[in-house]
Design a protein around this motif. Structure first.
Motif, short mmCIF file in Angstrom:
data_model
loop_
_atom_site.label_atom_id
_atom_site.label_comp_id
_atom_site.label_asym_id
_atom_site.label_seq_id
_atom_site.Cartn_x
_atom_site.Cartn_y
_atom_site.Cartn_z
N PRO A 152 0.81 -1.22 0.00
CA PRO A 152 0.00 0.00 0.00
C PRO A 152 0.84 1.27 0.00
N VAL A 153 1.93 1.28 0.76
CA VAL A 153 2.78 2.48 0.81
C VAL A 153 3.43 2.73 -0.54
N LEU A 154 3.98 1.69 -1.16
CA LEU A 154 4.60 1.84 -2.47
C LEU A 154 3.57 2.24 -3.52
N ALA A 155 2.39 1.63 -3.47
CA ALA A 155 1.36 1.94 -4.45
C ALA A 155 0.94 3.41 -4.37
N GLU A 156 0.80 3.93 -3.16
CA GLU A 156 0.39 5.32 -2.99
C GLU A 156 1.48 6.27 -3.50
N ARG A 157 2.73 5.95 -3.22
CA ARG A 157 3.82 6.80 -3.69
C ARG A 157 3.93 6.77 -5.21
N PHE A 158 3.83 5.60 -5.81
CA PHE A 158 3.92 5.49 -7.27
C PHE A 158 2.74 6.21 -7.93
N ARG A 159 1.57 6.10 -7.33
CA ARG A 159 0.40 6.81 -7.85
C ARG A 159 0.65 8.32 -7.85
N GLN A 160 1.23 8.81 -6.77
CA GLN A 160 1.53 10.24 -6.65
C GLN A 160 2.53 10.68 -7.71
N VAL A 161 3.58 9.89 -7.90
CA VAL A 161 4.59 10.22 -8.91
C VAL A 161 3.97 10.22 -10.31
#
Length: 256
Positions: free
Chosen positions: A53-62
């Motif tokens: 979830p943390v990686l997914a949220e960061r990649f979504r933001q990028v």
């Protein structure tokens, strides 16, 4: 020999910031691109377990902040239960604003105002989007080189100040504010505003040790000028919507 149109695939391996060996040519491959394989070092990070979830949220933001960039994330750890997500947003920060507004429970609205500009005075580019809708609170997100600036900074200050100035100027031109009325404050104009302002600079200057407050002085002026110009043009091009938005701000009524 590589076949016509193929490119050489090169690999380079590092361990704790040091090259393990010189770059090596492995095999010819079609097309181009970059693949990064990363294994966290438990002695440095404290844990080698990644959070999907943390990686997914960061990649979504990028992906929001880099318009058109395609990012995929696959978690193969659960046996037979692999999870995968794909992020790509062709409208960049405009899509970001629409998503933030939807997450807050507001209905999707087509009138997302957005612009981008390169300005040599600040040695970089800016991209911003905004929308008045929903509740009274302001939802403002600032980024510098795709890093969140939780405390704001010159890009956010320039954005908020010039949005308020543009709204005030329009209200006076249309007789929604009398000559004796004070200018609209940024906090009043920000009620119900969802916005993202992102700058990408050759040289970042942060205030404080947390890198959460952008300090580049030229950014404030450059972002402010661009906001005033583009928002003013939007007001002129969308007179009915502009009158509705600005009228509600003057009356202190939340946007629909």
């Amino acid at each position: 020999m590589p076949r016509y149109g193929a490119r050489a695939r090169r690999t380079h391996e590092y361990a704790r910031g040091v090259a393990v060996a010189p770059p090596a040519v492995v095999e010819p491959v079609p097309g181009n691109g970059t693949t990064i394989a990363f294994w966290p070092d438990a002695e440095i990070f404290g844990t080698a377990r990644c959070s999907f979830p943390v990686l997914a949220e960061r990649f979504r933001q990028v992906a929001f902040l880099d318009r058109g960039l395609r990012i995929s994330l696959t978690d193969e750890r659960p046996a037979g239960e692999a999870r995968a997500v794909l992020f790509r947003f062709p409208d960049g920060v405009r899509d970001f604003v629409a998503a933030l507004d939807a997450e807050a429970g507001a209905a999707l609205h087509p009138n997302v105002i957005g612009f981008e500009r390169e300005d040599p005075r600040m040695a970089g580019t800016m991209e911003a989007a905004l929308l008045w809708n929903g509740c009274r609170e302001e939802r403002m997100r600032g980024f510098a080189n795709s890093l969140a600036t939780a405390q704001g900074g010159t890009h956010v200050d320039g954005f908020r100040d010039r949005v308020a100035a543009a709204v005030t100027a329009y209200a006076r031109e249309r007789g929604l504010l009398a000559a004796a009325d004070p200018d609209l404050r940024a906090d009043r104009v920000g009620a119900g505003l969802t916005a993202v302002v992102s700058v990408k600079l050759d040289r970042l200057e942060f205030l404080g040790a947390t890198r959460g407050l952008l300090g580049n002085p030229d950014v404030r002026v450059c972002v402010g000028e661009a906001v005033r110009e583009y928002l003013g043009s939007w007001f002129e091009g969308q007179p009915e919507r502009a009158a509705e938005v600005v009228g509600r701000i003057v009356r202190g009524v939340p946007q629909d």
